[in-house]
Design an enzyme around this catalytic site. Structure first.
Site, PDB file in Angstrom:
ATOM      1  N   GLU A 167       0.814  -1.226   0.000  1.00  0.00           N
ATOM      2  CA  GLU A 167       0.000   0.000   0.000  1.00  0.00           C
ATOM      3  C   GLU A 167       0.843   1.269   0.000  1.00  0.00           C
ATOM      4  OE1 GLU A 167      -2.585  -3.301   1.182  1.00  0.00           O
ATOM      5  OE2 GLU A 167      -0.597  -2.638   1.857  1.00  0.00           O
ATOM      6  N   HIS A 171      -9.122  -5.968  11.422  1.00  0.00           N
ATOM      7  CA  HIS A 171      -9.838  -5.810  10.159  1.00  0.00           C
ATOM      8  C   HIS A 171     -11.224  -5.192  10.375  1.00  0.00           C
ATOM      9  CE1 HIS A 171      -6.741  -8.622   9.003  1.00  0.00           C
ATOM     10  NE2 HIS A 171      -7.107  -8.577   7.743  1.00  0.00           N
TER      11      HIS A 171
END
Length: 325
Positions: free
Chosen positions: A60, A129
Site C-alpha cells: 500500500e 480488520h
C-alpha cells in the site's frame, strides 16, 4: 428506476468517469484480473486495458506513493484498498503527501486522487480488520471524507470525488456491496458536503452515516409505533460536514442522537456534539446522546461482537432518554 447493487453503482461511477476522462485510472490489489476483491471493478480491465486498470503488489505504501506522484503529471488516480485497515501501511502518503501537496507547492500542484475501499466492521474478521478511521482522515486539513450508505449516494458522490481536484477518502463497507437500491440510468452527480434528510420527523433528530444508519431506520420504525417521530439525517460527507442541516433539524426537534460505528473517544459524534451545543444550545431540551462501539478492539466472538456494535435497541434507548421516557 432500475435497481442495482452497491458494487455495481461503484463500478458504474468509475467506468463512466474513465470513459469521460482518459487521465483517470484505477489501481489496487486484485482490481484487474480478479475484477476486484468485492467485484466492484468487474469488467473494467476488459474495457480499459491493463494501463488504466492496474493490479498492484501487496504494498500500500508503494502504490499509494506512485498514485500520489502521478497526480503531479496530470493523472487522476483511483486507489482501491482491500480495506481501510490496510491503508495504515500507506497512510504516510495520504497524510503527509496527498493532503499537503497543494499547500506546500503554493498551489502549483493540486492532488486529484480518490482513495476508496471498505471501512469499519464486516462481521467476524477480528480486531485488525474491523476499524473505522473516518475521524482519523477527517482530522487532516486537505482531505475530504465521504461515507455513503446506499447505491444512489455512492454513485453520485464517487463521480463527484473523481472530478474533485483535492484528495478524497471514499469509504464503503464490505457488508453493503450486495445492498440493492434505485439508481437512475442517466448522468447525475451529488455535491460533496451536503447531508440528506432520509426521513422527516418532529420529535428527535438522529444523525448517522455509512452502513450503521440502517440501525437508525429500524429504530425509527419501532418508535413510530409508539407515536415517536424521528428525523434521520445521513451525513454522506464527513468532511466537509453539513453542519447547517444538523442545526436546522435540531432547532425543529430540540433533541439529538448521534449514531456512529467508531470508538467513543475523539470521533465524528464528538465533533457534532460540540458544534450543536455551541450553535444550538438554547434549542436543546435534553443533553445530546452519542451511540458508539464499545471502547475496545473489535472482538471475534459473535456474542461479544453483537454487544460491541451499536444496534437499533441502543438507538431506541437513546431516543427515549432524550425524550425523558
Amino acid at each position: 428506476m432500475r435497481t442495482i447493487q452497491f458494487r455495481e453503482a461503484v463500478c458504474e461511477a468509475m467506468s463512466e468517469e474513465m470513459r469521460r476522462d482518459e487521465s483517470v485510472y484505477l489501481m489496487g490489489e486484485e482490481v484487474a484480473e480478479y475484477n476486484g476483491a468485492y467485484k466492484a471493478s468487474k469488467g473494467m480491465l476488459d474495457e480499459f486495458g491493463a494501463k488504466r486498470v492496474i493490479d498492484t503488489p501487496i504494498a500500500e505504501l508503494g502504490f499509494g506513493g506512485i498514485a500520489v506522484g502521478s497526480t503531479m503529471t496530470g493523472c487522476r488516480p483511483i486507489v482501491e484498498y482491500m480495506t481501510f485497515n490496510f491503508s495504515l501501511v500507506g497512510i504516510d502518503q495520504i497524510i503527509n503527501n496527498a493532503a499537503k501537496i497543494r499547500q506546500m507547492s503554493g498551489g502549483q500542484f493540486p492532488c486529484p486522487i480518490v482513495f476508496r475501499g471498505p471501512t469499519a466492521s464486516a462481521g467476524q474478521l477480528g480486531a485488525t480488520h474491523s476499524q473505522a478511521f473516518e475521524n482519523w482522515f477527517a482530522n487532516t486539513p486537505g482531505l475530504k471524507v465521504i461515507v455513503p450508505s446506499n447505491p444512489y449516494d455512492a454513485k453520485g458522490l464517487l463521480k463527484a470525488a473523481i472530478r474533485d481536484n483535492d484528495p478524497v477518502i471514499f469509504m464503503e463497507s464490505e457488508q453493503m456491496y450486495g445492498d440493492k437500491g434505485e439508481v437512475p440510468d442517466g448522468e447525475y452527480i451529488l455535491p460533496i458536503g451536503v447531508a440528506d434528510i432520509k426521513r422527516e420527523g418532529t420529535d428527535v433528530t438522529i444523525v448517522s452515516f455509512g452502513k450503521i444508519i440502517k440501525e437508525a431506520y429500524k429504530a425509527a420504525d419501532e418508535l413510530e409505533k409508539e407515536g415517536i417521530s424521528c428525523e434521520i439525517i445521513d451525513l454522506r460527507t464527513v468532511r466537509p460536514m453539513d453542519y447547517q442541516a444538523i442545526f436546522d433539524s435540531v432547532k425543529k426537534t430540540n433533541r439529538l442522537v448521534v449514531l456512529e460505528e467508531a470508538w467513543p473517544f475523539g470521533n465524528i459524534s464528538t465533533e457534532i456534539t460540540y458544534q450543536v451545543q455551541d450553535n444550538c444550545f438554547d434549542y436543546l431540551d435534553a443533553p445530546i446522546q452519542r451511540i458508539n462501539t464499545a471502547d475496545t478492539p473489535a472482538p471475534y466472538s459473535p456474542v461479544l461482537l453483537k454487544e460491541w456494535l451499536p444496534n437499533s435497541e441502543d438507538v431506541i434507548k437513546a431516543v427515549k432518554k432524550v425524550l425523558y421516557k
